[in-house]
Motif scaffolding. Structure first.
Motif, PDB file in Angstrom:
ATOM      1  N   ARG A 154      -6.272 -14.327  -7.418  1.00 43.06           N
ATOM      2  CA  ARG A 154      -7.267 -13.281  -7.167  1.00 43.06           C
ATOM      3  C   ARG A 154      -8.677 -13.861  -7.140  1.00 43.06           C
ATOM      4  NH1 ARG A 154      -4.323  -9.926 -10.280  1.00 43.06           N
ATOM      5  NH2 ARG A 154      -5.544 -10.453 -12.159  1.00 43.06           N
ATOM      6  N   GLY A 155      -8.962 -14.744  -8.085  1.00 38.29           N
ATOM      7  CA  GLY A 155     -10.292 -15.354  -8.111  1.00 38.29           C
ATOM      8  C   GLY A 155     -10.568 -16.174  -6.867  1.00 38.29           C
ATOM      9  N   ARG A 156      -9.505 -16.883  -6.414  1.00 43.02           N
ATOM     10  CA  ARG A 156      -9.701 -17.690  -5.196  1.00 43.02           C
ATOM     11  C   ARG A 156     -10.010 -16.807  -3.987  1.00 43.02           C
ATOM     12  NH1 ARG A 156      -7.222 -19.222  -0.900  1.00 43.02           N
ATOM     13  NH2 ARG A 156      -5.434 -17.912  -1.380  1.00 43.02           N
ATOM     14  N   ARG A 157      -9.266 -15.680  -3.889  1.00 41.70           N
ATOM     15  CA  ARG A 157      -9.525 -14.788  -2.753  1.00 41.70           C
ATOM     16  C   ARG A 157     -10.935 -14.191  -2.835  1.00 41.70           C
ATOM     17  NH1 ARG A 157      -4.097 -13.137  -3.758  1.00 41.70           N
ATOM     18  NH2 ARG A 157      -4.868 -11.300  -4.887  1.00 41.70           N
ATOM     19  N   GLU A 158     -11.349 -13.821  -4.032  1.00 46.94           N
ATOM     20  CA  GLU A 158     -12.694 -13.266  -4.169  1.00 46.94           C
ATOM     21  C   GLU A 158     -13.760 -14.301  -3.806  1.00 46.94           C
ATOM     22  OE1 GLU A 158     -13.036 -11.778  -8.089  1.00 46.94           O
ATOM     23  OE2 GLU A 158     -11.669 -10.075  -7.775  1.00 46.94           O
ATOM     24  N   MET A 159     -13.535 -15.545  -4.254  1.00 48.29           N
ATOM     25  CA  MET A 159     -14.502 -16.591  -3.909  1.00 48.29           C
ATOM     26  C   MET A 159     -14.536 -16.841  -2.401  1.00 48.29           C
ATOM     27  SD  MET A 159     -13.850 -19.312  -7.020  1.00 48.29           S
ATOM     28  CE  MET A 159     -14.977 -20.470  -6.275  1.00 48.29           C
ATOM     29  N   ALA A 201     -14.392 -15.684 -14.585  1.00 47.47           N
ATOM     30  CA  ALA A 201     -13.112 -16.351 -14.328  1.00 47.47           C
ATOM     31  C   ALA A 201     -12.865 -17.478 -15.330  1.00 47.47           C
ATOM     32  CB  ALA A 201     -13.086 -16.891 -12.893  1.00 47.47           C
ATOM     33  N   GLY A 202     -13.937 -18.235 -15.668  1.00 50.01           N
ATOM     34  CA  GLY A 202     -13.782 -19.312 -16.657  1.00 50.01           C
ATOM     35  C   GLY A 202     -13.423 -18.764 -18.031  1.00 50.01           C
ATOM     36  N   THR A 203     -14.055 -17.641 -18.406  1.00 48.64           N
ATOM     37  CA  THR A 203     -13.746 -17.041 -19.712  1.00 48.64           C
ATOM     38  C   THR A 203     -12.296 -16.578 -19.775  1.00 48.64           C
ATOM     39  OG1 THR A 203     -16.054 -16.328 -19.923  1.00 48.64           O
ATOM     40  CG2 THR A 203     -14.421 -15.260 -21.346  1.00 48.64           C
TER      41      THR A 203
END
Length: 433
Positions: A154-159, A201-203
């Protein structure tokens, strides 16, 4: 029997005897059991369990009466035991209890087999529970890994979406020079949002990593507990062997001491010597009773410690606060331990001194004297409980002497087979050394 009756089998024997006791008359009961005749079966098993077990072992007539009641209540099981083929589907504990009461041929093997079957079933249940817990933890770990992968995707798609939006903004900046300042402000805002998303995302990734480490730790603890359970099952037999060996040494030492004391060759005994009569110059039972030592005579303690493989257990603070209560606790301990070291060297007996750990403000730095074992009770435990545990740890038949003026301790140790003596008796004996 080669070993003591398993605890589960003993409880079942006591329960069966308590149920059958109500069908006997007062005259048919041994004297120690008559006081429990009017009790309910549950209260008989609770308060008269030891007395009923002792009567079954020593009184053959009483055991036969109980056996008759068992045959009436369980005719099929009794018939199968008489034929030497117990039902395969029957509870091993029930089979062992019935065999112990009915005493068919080979009953001792049935009782021993039931004890081993009960221990094996308990170990198998513990192993199955550990396997189920291990499978559950592995499933949780797999689910956590899948959730982490989904979150990362999900984070990759958002980025990727943000990156495309940023490219479009840059193209608009090149095509509209008039709106440069406005576009630069919009770009800075988008950059801040991107940083916030990356930080979040890191947290979340750090939290997932922490959860994975925690699950791995729980998995390791479960595997360690499983191994400890297997090791305890293997070591259980070695503890029983040690107790049986210690009891055997006690019996052998007692037999050797009796042989040295009597010094009678077997070939000199004749049948006429076994006839009960009064011979000239022989002491009667009243004469022997008149020579018995008083409960306050220090020589009584010497006689008890002279028994083979004797074990002296001392309630430390009970003795010191009786003999010299004005001294500080440290000096009380040192004075008592010094006297016990001399007594251990003189008698050769095993000596254990127990102190209450609740009296301590800090750990005690103490070097126990030679021949004396020094123990402190754990937090939340009293010295009285530790003494009763020491007495119960000894095999039946060993000579155990408990020194304490606490009536509750003395009664509890006496019920477990130990010989209680007062603290004043030990103080008199130490003053004589």
């Amino acid at each position: 029997m080669e070993r003591p009756l398993p605890e589960k089998v003993r409880r079942r024997v006591v329960a069966v005897t308590g149920d059958a006791l109500g069908g006997l008359t007062i005259a048919e009961l041994p004297p120690p059991l008559r006081q429990y005749a009017r009790f309910t079966p549950q209260r008989r098993a609770k308060f008269g369990g030891n007395a009923m077990a002792a009567a079954l072992e020593s009184d053959a007539v009483f055991r036969q009466r109980i056996a008759s009641r068992v045959r009436e209540q369980l005719p099929e099981l009794a018939g199968a035991l008489d034929e030497g083929s117990p039902p395969p589907a029957a509870d091993p504990v029930d089979v062992a209890a019935a065999a112990y009461i009915l005493r068919p041929p080979g009953w001792a093997k049935l009782v021993a087999a039931a004890g081993e079957e009960a221990q094996r079933a308990q170990a198998e249940r513990a192993g199955e529970e550990a396997q189920r817990e291990l499978a559950r933890l592995r499933a949780e770990l797999s689910h956590a890994k899948g959730a982490a992968r989904d979150e990362a995707e999900r984070g990759r798609r958002e980025m990727e979406s943000l990156r495309k939006e940023l490219d479009g903004t840059q193209r608009k900046l090149r095509s509209a020079q008039a709106d440069v300042r406005r576009r630069e402000a919009s770009l800075r805002k988008l950059q801040e949002e991107l940083d916030a998303v990356r930080s979040a995302a890191g947290t979340e990734k750090a939290a997932l990593d922490s959860e994975v480490r925690r699950l791995k730790s729980r998995l390791a603890e479960t595997e360690s507990a499983l191994e400890a359970g297997r090791r305890a099952a293997r070591e259980g037999r070695s503890v029983e062997d040690m107790r049986v060996r210690l009891l055997l040494d006690t019996v052998l030492d007692a037999a050797q001491g009796l042989r040295r004391e009597l010094a009678l060759p077997p070939s000199e005994t004749r049948p006429a010597d076994t006839v009960d009569a009064v011979e000239p110059g022989r002491m009667s039972a009243k004469d022997v009773a008149a020579r018995a030592l008083s409960e306050t005579d220090p020589a009584l303690l010497d006689q008890l410690l002279a028994l083979p493989q004797a074990h002296l257990v001392v309630d430390g603070y009970n003795v010191t606060k009786t003999g010299y209560p004005a001294l500080p606790l440290e000096k009380q301990r040192l004075r008592l331990l010094g006297g016990l070291a001399v007594l251990a060297a003189q008698s050769g007996a095993e000596v254990t001194c127990v102190f209450d750990g609740a009296e301590l403000a800090a750990p005690v730095l103490l070097a126990p004297p030679r021949g004396v074992r020094v123990l402190f009770s754990k937090p939340g435990q009293t010295a009285d409980e530790l003494i009763r545990r020491l007495v119960r740890a000894e095999p039946p038949g060993r000579a155990v002497v408990v020194v304490s003026s606490d009536r509750e301790v003395a009664d509890g140790c006496a019920a477990a087979g130990a010989r209680p003596v007062a603290s004043t008796l030990l103080l008199k004996r130490l003053d004589r050394s």
